[in-house]
Design an enzyme around this catalytic site. Sequence first.
Site, PDB file in Angstrom:
ATOM      1  CG  HIS A 100      -0.420   0.272   2.516  1.00  0.00           C
ATOM      2  ND1 HIS A 100      -0.020  -0.716   3.386  1.00  0.00           N
ATOM      3  CD2 HIS A 100      -0.182   1.435   3.163  1.00  0.00           C
ATOM      4  CE1 HIS A 100       0.433  -0.176   4.506  1.00  0.00           C
ATOM      5  NE2 HIS A 100       0.344   1.126   4.392  1.00  0.00           N
TER       6      HIS A 100
ATOM      7  CG  ASP B 140       0.189  -4.089   2.922  1.00  0.00           C
ATOM      8  OD1 ASP B 140       0.272  -3.481   1.839  1.00  0.00           O
ATOM      9  OD2 ASP B 140       0.214  -3.516   4.029  1.00  0.00           O
TER      10      ASP B 140
ATOM     11  CG  LEU C  30      -7.849 -27.834   0.699  1.00  0.00           C
ATOM     12  CD1 LEU C  30      -7.122 -28.952  -0.056  1.00  0.00           C
ATOM     13  CD2 LEU C  30      -7.404 -27.816   2.159  1.00  0.00           C
ATOM     14  N   GLY C  31     -10.318 -25.401  -1.260  1.00  0.00           N
ATOM     15  CA  GLY C  31     -11.769 -25.472  -1.368  1.00  0.00           C
ATOM     16  C   GLY C  31     -12.482 -25.779  -0.070  1.00  0.00           C
TER      17      GLY C  31
ATOM     18  N   GLY D  69       3.587   6.513   7.964  1.00  0.00           N
ATOM     19  CA  GLY D  69       5.003   6.648   7.627  1.00  0.00           C
ATOM     20  C   GLY D  69       5.824   5.482   8.116  1.00  0.00           C
ATOM     21  CG  ASN D  70       6.214   3.951  12.116  1.00  0.00           C
ATOM     22  OD1 ASN D  70       5.601   4.788  12.773  1.00  0.00           O
ATOM     23  ND2 ASN D  70       7.493   3.685  12.321  1.00  0.00           N
ATOM     24  CB  SER D  71       3.348   1.757   5.963  1.00  0.00           C
ATOM     25  OG  SER D  71       2.127   1.910   6.604  1.00  0.00           O
TER      26      SER D  71
END
Length: 332
Positions: free
Chosen positions: A96, A126, A254-255, A197-199
């Site tokens: 992101h 992510d 796998l379902g 900003g830490n992302s």
Amino acid sequence: MVTGVTATAMASAQAVVTTADFSELVQQVTPAVARVNVTKTVSEAELAQAQTAELLRQFFGDRLRIPDQAATPAIEHAYGTAFFVTADGYMLTNHHVVEGADKITVTLNDRTELDATLVGSDERSDVAVLKVSGNQFPALPIGDSNALKVGEPVLAIGSPFGFDYSASAGIVSAKSRSFSRDTSVPFIQTDVALNPGNSGGPLFNQRGEVIGINSRIFSGTGGYMGLSFSIPIDAAMDIYEQLKTDGEVVRAYLGIYPQDIDRNLAEAYNLDRPQGALLTRVSPDSPAQKAGLKPGDIILQYNEVQIMRASDLLNLLNRAKPSDSFRAQIQR
């Protein structure tokens, strides 16, 4: 005699709760952490829509939008954090942070600015992989996120609100946190202060090993409120290898539709305690059905790994590759 025992117990307890000192660790790992700067061209309509959606997002709001009033489209500036995992310039950050980027640059702690190429990005986990030209970068050691213990001290370094190389510390609050809309990552929950900003920044253990990528917070204000979530580095490195090699992530199917076992279900199934993943549905003609799994089955083990919750099973399946096989212990 009783007094001596009491004094020993108190001394032992005081030793256990000693506050961790991360000062030397911060100096050691900071050169391998970088600020990520992203530029994206968007229309005014897209900008307005994104600003409205940002109020509802539970991801970090890492976008600082600066519309160009003299022209359309507008320019969007985003920022976050990344860190080196190889000496030849491969870096990890969040999807992101770099989503939709036209240009990505990274700024090192000596203020060197480098252009970065997006190798690959995976929205579901992510995780994104960047590459900068050069070599002899200070790659960080990779730890074992499975070995983390609740209560263990951890450290984060990033650029909250643009304040580069800010360090914050806390403890592991919980493990294997899953969200209804995103079950591909067993998040590490901490009380480390993380903000926009830490992302994409690293989460360290006391040995200076990366054990997570800081990804999101839960907040009613957009800022830190004591609930921070990081992607376990074990899962992130699986994604990294696929993105680096193939540029995309391929997941197995796998379902099955599992749910947790509560106390009432445990009693009904004669289990000693609530554990396992109850299959509420098995898709027709799926690999699960062909293998003989049925609705109502409880999966207790996956390749000899004990399953305590449905999220444990989903996390293992999300790291499997197509054509992988596994042995399951079930209760029917």
